[in-house]
Design an enzyme around this catalytic site. Structure first.
Site, PDB file in Angstrom:
ATOM      1  CG  ASN A 161      -0.331  -0.198   2.504  1.00  0.00           C
ATOM      2  OD1 ASN A 161       0.719  -0.820   2.598  1.00  0.00           O
ATOM      3  ND2 ASN A 161      -0.920   0.347   3.530  1.00  0.00           N
ATOM      4  CD  GLU A 259       3.593  -1.969  13.719  1.00  0.00           C
ATOM      5  OE1 GLU A 259       2.393  -1.624  13.850  1.00  0.00           O
ATOM      6  OE2 GLU A 259       4.401  -1.986  14.659  1.00  0.00           O
ATOM      7  CB  CYS A 293      -2.580   0.051   8.197  1.00  0.00           C
ATOM      8  SG  CYS A 293      -1.122   1.040   8.541  1.00  0.00           S
ATOM      9  CD  GLU A 472       7.154  -0.812  12.034  1.00  0.00           C
ATOM     10  OE1 GLU A 472       6.349  -0.055  11.477  1.00  0.00           O
ATOM     11  OE2 GLU A 472       7.762  -1.716  11.442  1.00  0.00           O
TER      12      GLU A 472
HETATM   13  O1  TXE Z   1      -0.915  -8.936   2.431  1.00  0.00           O
HETATM   14  P1  TXE Z   1       0.188  -9.951   2.856  1.00  0.00           P
HETATM   15  P2  TXE Z   1      -1.875  -9.046   1.173  1.00  0.00           P
HETATM   16  C1  TXE Z   1      -4.218  -6.306   4.800  1.00  0.00           C
HETATM   17  C2  TXE Z   1      -5.385  -5.903   3.934  1.00  0.00           C
HETATM   18  C3  TXE Z   1      -5.248  -6.785   2.761  1.00  0.00           C
HETATM   19  C4  TXE Z   1      -4.778  -8.053   3.429  1.00  0.00           C
HETATM   20  C5  TXE Z   1      -4.045  -8.981   2.535  1.00  0.00           C
HETATM   21  O2  TXE Z   1      -6.594  -6.213   4.590  1.00  0.00           O
HETATM   22  O3  TXE Z   1      -6.441  -6.960   2.071  1.00  0.00           O
HETATM   23  O4  TXE Z   1      -3.898  -7.606   4.428  1.00  0.00           O
HETATM   24  O5  TXE Z   1      -3.110  -8.275   1.757  1.00  0.00           O
HETATM   25  C6  TXE Z   1       4.480 -11.178   2.370  1.00  0.00           C
HETATM   26  N1  TXE Z   1       5.629 -15.373   5.099  1.00  0.00           N
HETATM   27  N2  TXE Z   1      -3.063  -5.460   4.638  1.00  0.00           N
HETATM   28  O6  TXE Z   1      -2.321 -10.424   0.883  1.00  0.00           O
HETATM   29  O7  TXE Z   1       0.024 -11.234   2.124  1.00  0.00           O
HETATM   30  C7  TXE Z   1       3.980 -10.650   1.061  1.00  0.00           C
HETATM   31  O8  TXE Z   1       4.721 -11.194  -0.003  1.00  0.00           O
HETATM   32  C8  TXE Z   1       6.286 -14.218   4.991  1.00  0.00           C
HETATM   33  C9  TXE Z   1      -2.811  -4.550   5.693  1.00  0.00           C
HETATM   34  O9  TXE Z   1      -1.254  -8.354   0.071  1.00  0.00           O
HETATM   35  O10 TXE Z   1       0.209  -9.956   4.322  1.00  0.00           O
HETATM   36  C10 TXE Z   1       4.176  -9.158   1.247  1.00  0.00           C
HETATM   37  O11 TXE Z   1       5.534  -8.807   1.047  1.00  0.00           O
HETATM   38  N3  TXE Z   1       5.864 -13.207   4.222  1.00  0.00           N
HETATM   39  C11 TXE Z   1      -1.578  -3.836   5.561  1.00  0.00           C
HETATM   40  C12 TXE Z   1       3.809  -8.963   2.710  1.00  0.00           C
HETATM   41  O12 TXE Z   1       3.956 -10.249   3.304  1.00  0.00           O
HETATM   42  C13 TXE Z   1       4.705 -13.340   3.553  1.00  0.00           C
HETATM   43  C14 TXE Z   1      -0.887  -3.711   4.314  1.00  0.00           C
HETATM   44  C15 TXE Z   1       2.394  -8.470   2.954  1.00  0.00           C
HETATM   45  O13 TXE Z   1       1.500  -9.265   2.242  1.00  0.00           O
HETATM   46  C16 TXE Z   1       3.960 -14.523   3.648  1.00  0.00           C
HETATM   47  C17 TXE Z   1      -1.200  -4.728   3.347  1.00  0.00           C
HETATM   48  C18 TXE Z   1       4.453 -15.577   4.458  1.00  0.00           C
HETATM   49  N4  TXE Z   1       3.806 -16.725   4.629  1.00  0.00           N
HETATM   50  C19 TXE Z   1      -2.282  -5.541   3.543  1.00  0.00           C
HETATM   51  N5  TXE Z   1       2.848 -14.382   2.894  1.00  0.00           N
HETATM   52  C20 TXE Z   1      -1.174  -2.866   6.591  1.00  0.00           C
HETATM   53  N6  TXE Z   1      -1.335  -3.188   7.859  1.00  0.00           N
HETATM   54  O14 TXE Z   1      -0.662  -1.812   6.270  1.00  0.00           O
HETATM   55  C21 TXE Z   1       2.900 -13.157   2.345  1.00  0.00           C
HETATM   56  N7  TXE Z   1       4.022 -12.511   2.735  1.00  0.00           N
END
Ligand code: TXE
Length: 493
Positions: A161, A259, A293, A472
């Site tokens: 994001n 986070e 977020c 953080e």
């Molecule tokens: O996030 P992911 P996604 C929320 C938001 C969104 C949902 C899913 O609701 O719709 O999360 O988003 C890496 N081990 N937020 O699927 O998968 C991935 O490659 C280690 C909130 O895109 O959590 C990426 O680099 N790493 C939010 C990162 O994790 C892993 C911001 C985040 O992706 C992994 C984004 C694993 N098993 C989404 N699986 C906020 N809080 O700001 C994925 N990743």
């Protein structure tokens, strides 16, 4: 409409990993298509790296670690400031890349994402000069002091994001405190991280100090999490992913900073300064298409103000221009991917199923021209739902908000605190005692009173409950990336 700026990029750019100071192809030679959300078209390829690439990055980090950890803070600061200066120098190209990769308006990438990425290096680079540890005098001849050593090799995993903004928010304090880093940007928005690799080379960052491995979460992210030589993991992303990471890292006793998601309340009391509140609440609801977020997605409005608020809010939301991210007039760009657009729209369907009324938006927006196949969602306002339904409990992370009236503070607090999340709240009132009660009783890590997203990088940043573990920012980050060691000295009597 004035002509849009031409994109300054090669067709089908191929990204590379940054390992041991060099840009390299993934070991297996596999790539993933990267899609521009505003057009739906593939425009670059990113390495589909694997555990073997993470191993190479960790080996490079381990080799660089002793020299980097022993370096004087002044020298580390100078290098980080050089990276900051190069980000500033290339701000236009980085902003264009960020907008293209995420779908966010170019003006937003230019005014928020890229300046903040540079500030992160600046802030934490200079923090290294001021970071101090405690000492405790126990008696005349016994003194304890806290020696803070780098945690070792840090793993930094970031989301899509605010790509460069959040990537550097983790990397900069890790480097400033003398750690070497293996970092993974989101595979959905990898381009500015790739550009950062080149800037680090140009800045003269020693090889292996920062390594960037591109690829999927389930492969690269999981390999970073599970690698025994990586002692600290800093992650921002979805709550479910955070739980997956904790499941692997906790039994290995790694340091963890998570986070995660949010379902943030915006609370509007009838006594608020209406004019100051209304424009900020539009921003806190829909900035970056609601994909921050910290965005407030549940708008609790005290009943006497409900009609006035709803009318003024809808008027402003309907005026938000959904358009090409490259157009300066655009207020809402594309959401990040087709899958995310479908997820967001599925929540509108759910809200209707749950008995909600869509007051505006609620559908995909089809633009003309270059953006005809882009992933655009109209800013959406829903009403008529209680606080406990799924729409009001689950994170949507898009341009969708609900309006929920309330009558008493007790009822309000129960509703505000009813979700599993606890990241941020924004409260609007002119009653200082009430503001203080809310700040105390709202179960969130961050509370804004009469403002939103005013950030001071020294403050603790993070959430409670399912919004994460740890904080953080400022000294919190510097402490997270260091291991405190108590040294007790007894002097001769
Ligand atoms: O996030 P992911 P996604 C929320 C938001 C969104 C949902 C899913 O609701 O719709 O999360 O988003 C890496 N081990 N937020 O699927 O998968 C991935 O490659 C280690 C909130 O895109 O959590 C990426 O680099 N790493 C939010 C990162 O994790 C892993 C911001 C985040 O992706 C992994 C984004 C694993 N098993 C989404 N699986 C906020 N809080 O700001 C994925 N990743």
């Amino acid at each position: 409409m004035p002509p849009l700026p031409r994109l300054q990029r090669r067709k089908q750019m191929t990204l590379q990993n940054y390992i041991g100071g060099a840009l390299t192809a993934p070991a297996a030679g596999a790539y993933i298509d990267n899609i521009e959300p505003a057009t739906g078209a593939v425009y670059s390829r990113i390495p589909d790296s694997g555990a073997v690439d993470v191993d190479a990055a960790v080996a490079a980090a381990a080799e660089a670690a002793p020299v980097w950890a022993a370096m004087h803070a002044r020298e580390r600061c100078d290098l980080l400031l050089r990276v900051a200066a190069l980000i500033d120098e290339h701000a236009d190209a980085l902003a264009l890349a960020e907008s293209t990769d995420t779908g966010k308006p170019l003006w937003l990438a230019r005014s928020l994402d890229i300046p903040r990425a540079s500030q992160n290096f600046h802030f934490f680079g200079t923090a290294a000069l001021h970071f101090a540890s405690e000492s405790h005098t126990s008696s005349e001849n016994v003194i304890n002091y806290t020696l803070r050593r780098p945690a070792g090799i840090a793993g930094c995993i970031s989301p899509w994001n605010l790509p460069l903004y959040l990537f550097t928010w983790k990397i900069a304090p890790a480097l400033a405190t003398g750690n070497c880093v293996v970092a993974k940007p989101s595979e959905i928005t990898p381009v500015t991280a790739h550009m950062l690799s080149q800037l680090c080379i140009d800045a003269g960052l020693p090889p292996g100090v920062l390594n960037i491995v591109h690829g999927r979460g389930a492969t690269v992210g999981a390999a970073i999490t599970a690698h025994p030589a990586i002692g600290a993991i800093s992650f921002t992303g979805g709550t479910k992913t955070g739980a997956d990471i904790a499941r692997v890292a906790a039994p290995m006793f790694k340091k963890l900073s998570l986070e995660l998601g949010g379902k943030n309340p915006t609370v509007v009391f009838a006594d608020c300064d209406f004019d100051a509140m209304i424009d900020t609440v539009v921003r806190s609801s829909f900035s970056n298409q609601g994909e921050i977020c910290l965005c407030g997605s549940r708008l609790f409005v005290e009943r006497p103000l409900l009609d006035r608020f709803t009318d003024a809010f809808l008027e402003r939301v309907r005026a938000l221009v959904v358009g090409d991210p490259l157009d300066d007039a655009t207020r809402q760009g594309a959401v990040v991917s087709r899958a995310h657009m479908e997820k967001v729209l599925s929540y509108v369907d759910l809200a209707i199923e749950e008995g909600g009324t869509v007051l505006c938006g609620g559908e995909r927006v089809r633009l003309e021209g270059r953006c005809a196949d882009g992933f655009f969602v109209a800013p959406t306002v829903i009403t008529g739902l209680g606080p406990l339904c799924r729409t009001n409990q689950e994170e949507i992370f898009g341009p969708v908000v609900t309006i929920i009236p309330f009558d008493s503070e007790a009822e309000l607090l129960a509703a505000v605190n009813s979700t599993p999340y606890g990241l941020a709240a924004s409260v609007w009132t002119q009653d200082i005692a009430r503001a203080q009660r809310m700040a105390r009783d709202v179960a969130c890590g961050i509370v804004w009173i009469n403002c939103w997203m005013l950030r001071d990088l020294r403050t603790p940043f993070g959430g409670m409950k399912s919004s994460g573990v740890g904080r953080e920012g400022g000294w919190e980050a510097m402490r997270f990336f260091t291991e405190p060691k108590n040294v007790c000295i007894r002097f001769p009597d």
